[in-house]
Design an enzyme around this catalytic site. Sequence first.
Site, PDB file in Angstrom:
ATOM      1  CB  THR A 277      -0.963   0.134   1.191  1.00  8.18           C
ATOM      2  OG1 THR A 277      -0.253   0.179   2.442  1.00  8.18           O
ATOM      3  CG2 THR A 277      -1.735  -1.187   1.253  1.00  8.18           C
TER       4      THR A 277
ATOM      5  CG  HIS B 251     -36.092  18.354  10.529  1.00  6.84           C
ATOM      6  ND1 HIS B 251     -36.984  17.956   9.568  1.00  6.84           N
ATOM      7  CD2 HIS B 251     -35.609  17.012  10.840  1.00  6.84           C
ATOM      8  CE1 HIS B 251     -36.964  16.588   9.428  1.00  6.84           C
ATOM      9  NE2 HIS B 251     -36.244  16.036  10.209  1.00  6.84           N
TER      10      HIS B 251
ATOM     11  CG  PHE C   7     -44.261  17.073   4.937  1.00 11.01           C
ATOM     12  CD1 PHE C   7     -44.040  16.039   4.026  1.00 11.01           C
ATOM     13  CD2 PHE C   7     -44.366  16.477   6.210  1.00 11.01           C
ATOM     14  CE1 PHE C   7     -44.042  14.798   4.157  1.00 11.01           C
ATOM     15  CE2 PHE C   7     -44.050  14.985   6.577  1.00 11.01           C
ATOM     16  CZ  PHE C   7     -44.059  14.128   5.405  1.00 11.01           C
TER      17      PHE C   7
ATOM     18  NE  ARG D 204     -40.989  21.052   4.267  1.00 10.85           N
ATOM     19  CZ  ARG D 204     -40.899  19.539   4.340  1.00 10.85           C
ATOM     20  NH1 ARG D 204     -40.960  18.976   5.461  1.00 10.85           N
ATOM     21  NH2 ARG D 204     -40.578  19.119   3.261  1.00 10.85           N
TER      22      ARG D 204
HETATM   23  O1  LIG Z   1     -40.250  16.211   2.992  1.00 12.07           O
HETATM   24  C1  LIG Z   1     -40.370  15.492   3.794  1.00 12.07           C
HETATM   25  N1  LIG Z   1     -40.497  13.998   4.023  1.00 12.07           N
HETATM   26  C2  LIG Z   1     -40.810  13.134   5.047  1.00 12.07           C
HETATM   27  O2  LIG Z   1     -40.999  12.007   4.848  1.00 12.07           O
HETATM   28  C3  LIG Z   1     -40.720  13.788   6.111  1.00 12.07           C
HETATM   29  N2  LIG Z   1     -41.170  13.207   7.580  1.00 12.07           N
HETATM   30  C4  LIG Z   1     -41.044  14.348   8.472  1.00 12.07           C
HETATM   31  O3  LIG Z   1     -41.372  14.454   9.602  1.00 12.07           O
HETATM   32  N3  LIG Z   1     -41.016  15.598   7.758  1.00 12.07           N
HETATM   33  C5  LIG Z   1     -40.770  15.113   6.540  1.00 12.07           C
HETATM   34  N4  LIG Z   1     -40.552  15.951   5.207  1.00 12.07           N
END
Ligand SMILES: O=c1[nH]c(=O)c2[nH]c(=O)[nH]c2[nH]1
Length: 291
Positions: free
Chosen positions: A57, A246, A158, A175
């Site tokens: 290596t 998130h 969503f 969102r």
């Molecule tokens: O775009 C999303 N897909 C998911 O599968 C999901 N699940 C979640 O809690 N938020 C989101 N947002």
Amino acid sequence: MAIKLGPNQYGKAGVRLVTVTRAGDVHHLKDLTVSTALRGDLAKTHLTGDNSDVVATDTQKNTVYAFAKESPVGEIEDFGLRLARHFVGRFGQITGARVTIDEHAWDRITVGGRPHDHAFSRSSEEKRTTVVTVENDRAWVVSGLRDLVVLKSTGSEFHGFPRDEYTTLAETDDRILATAVTAQWRYQGSAIDWRKSFAEIRRILLETFATKHSLSLQQTLYAMGEAVLEARGEVAEIRLSMPNKHHLVVDLSPFGLTNDNEVFHATDRPYGLIEGTVLRDDAEDPGPAWQ
Ligand SMILES: O=c1[nH]c(=O)c2[nH]c(=O)[nH]c2[nH]1
């Protein structure tokens, strides 16, 4: 019962290679992390410790540095192909080589409004990637990018998901959508302009993320892959991995304040992880580079 050696490979991982190319006073930087992995008839070393077939290596690492000196590194796909073909061509017992390269981007520092000749700043954690596999006289190239961080502050909803006794998530029609895109696309055909193809695919991924009104990150993922395949005939298949970064609306009511989608808690974990492959149904043989 008999015990036997199964599939195996070995190589040097994480070879850090930086090259400086001088065009007069102006310097050009390449910053790569290269990993090599070789396959072949290597049973002897595993079973008896006879190393007569083992390309050390350390030799693999040295080859990476020597090749960077002997000719310009160029596009990572070309560099990977040169290295992989060398190992397979040079050593009879080596029948397959996989070279994985990450390219780290640097920008020139701007001084007095002008890009500096030889001072750079790391632009982001985003990396351009390739995995080149050579087996005997065939080659496969899978290129991509990692950690392309994107966010849109509207154009994402969503709702409509099932609710049970454990569901607390509120439905939303507005969102923040944020993710760090990892994409790997498998090339088909030959005579590919690697640099142009990369730039176009990256642009398409970004534009589609920005403009596609999203009802889920899953829908956005598919739209991004579909747009790449529609525009780029050299791509047989694309895999996308997109963590849902998130952004939670902070409850400001204890302070007598409203929050009209203006103040968010950006969380890093846990995160949703959305992954998927978008492919042509008539794509060429994927080869060993795509598992
Ligand atoms: O775009 C999303 N897909 C998911 O599968 C999901 N699940 C979640 O809690 N938020 C989101 N947002």
